[in-house]
Scaffold this motif. Structure first.
Motif, PDB file in Angstrom:
ATOM      1  N   PHE A 282      -1.358  -0.975  -4.142  1.00 35.31           N
ATOM      2  CA  PHE A 282      -2.545  -0.154  -3.916  1.00 35.31           C
ATOM      3  C   PHE A 282      -2.039   1.250  -3.618  1.00 35.31           C
ATOM      4  CE2 PHE A 282      -3.584  -4.430  -2.663  1.00 35.31           C
ATOM      5  CZ  PHE A 282      -4.827  -4.645  -3.242  1.00 35.31           C
TER       6      PHE A 282
ATOM      7  N   LEU B 112       0.873  -1.167   0.000  1.00 38.65           N
ATOM      8  CA  LEU B 112       0.000   0.000   0.000  1.00 38.65           C
ATOM      9  C   LEU B 112       0.912   1.220   0.000  1.00 38.65           C
ATOM     10  CD1 LEU B 112      -2.764   1.445   0.338  1.00 38.65           C
ATOM     11  CD2 LEU B 112      -2.466   1.183   2.815  1.00 38.65           C
TER      12      LEU B 112
ATOM     13  N   VAL C 186       3.390  -1.203   3.958  1.00 31.42           N
ATOM     14  CA  VAL C 186       2.921   0.153   3.682  1.00 31.42           C
ATOM     15  C   VAL C 186       4.172   0.971   3.394  1.00 31.42           C
ATOM     16  CG1 VAL C 186       1.833   2.217   4.635  1.00 31.42           C
ATOM     17  CG2 VAL C 186       0.855  -0.041   5.114  1.00 31.42           C
TER      18      VAL C 186
ATOM     19  N   ALA D 230      -4.778  -1.257   5.410  1.00 32.66           N
ATOM     20  CA  ALA D 230      -3.735  -2.260   5.169  1.00 32.66           C
ATOM     21  C   ALA D 230      -4.222  -3.650   5.581  1.00 32.66           C
ATOM     22  CB  ALA D 230      -2.458  -1.890   5.931  1.00 32.66           C
TER      23      ALA D 230
END
Length: 168
Positions: free
Chosen positions: A43, A21, A118, A110
């Motif tokens: 993402f 992410l 992340v 997440a």
């Protein structure tokens, strides 16, 4: 004009590979963003944090408050976020946009997306440093790796004071 690497494609669902992410803070470009050099499922996220639009102590003078994002900056920010979303869509990706506290949104998202990592660029500043450190601790407690870099800033955050009183 430079174009983003082919690996910038955002996958809708995580696979068995390591997934990431990417939290965009002030790094709203793709072509030179090192967070997109990995081919893992990605993402992309941008959060409008109300704290950045609200008065808070500046550290310059006691009793003086300021906002990080005033009206002129915000107008350009909206255009940049729209451009980032458009560029990701051209690559069959998507930019998730949220409003709220990143310390609440990111760990939950997440977990919901089942990502392994992340990633985000560090942003120099007292409040930004505190937020980053709190996020790392929160992610670590959930067994989610935090990857940070300082590739898109003129001053490395470690070279700046990180205590509020240091800025006075």
């Amino acid at each position: 004009a430079l174009s983003p690497p082919a690996q910038c494609i955002v996958h809708e669902y995580p696979t068995a590979e390591m997934s990431r992410l990417i939290w965009h803070r002030r790094d709203l470009r793709l072509h030179d963003n090192e967070l997109y050099t990995d081919a893992s499922p990605i993402f992309s996220l941008f959060i409008f944090d109300p704290a950045e639009f609200s008065p808070r102590p500046t550290g310059i003078q006691h009793g003086v408050n300021g906002v990080t994002h005033g009206p002129h900056f915000t107008r350009h920010l909206l255009r940049a976020v729209e451009s980032l979303r458009s560029n990701l869509r051209k690559l069959d990706g998507e930019l998730l946009i949220r409003h709220g506290n990143p310390l609440e949104i990111i760990p939950k998202l997440a977990r919901d997306l089942n990502v392994d990592e992340v990633a985000y660029n560090e942003v120099p500043g007292y409040y930004e440093y505190q937020q980053s450190e709190e996020l790392k601790l929160s992610l670590r407690s959930k067994n989610i790796h935090a990857y940070t870099t300082s590739s898109l800033t003129l001053a490395h955050p470690d070279d700046l004071p990180n205590l509020q009183c240091s800025w006075e």
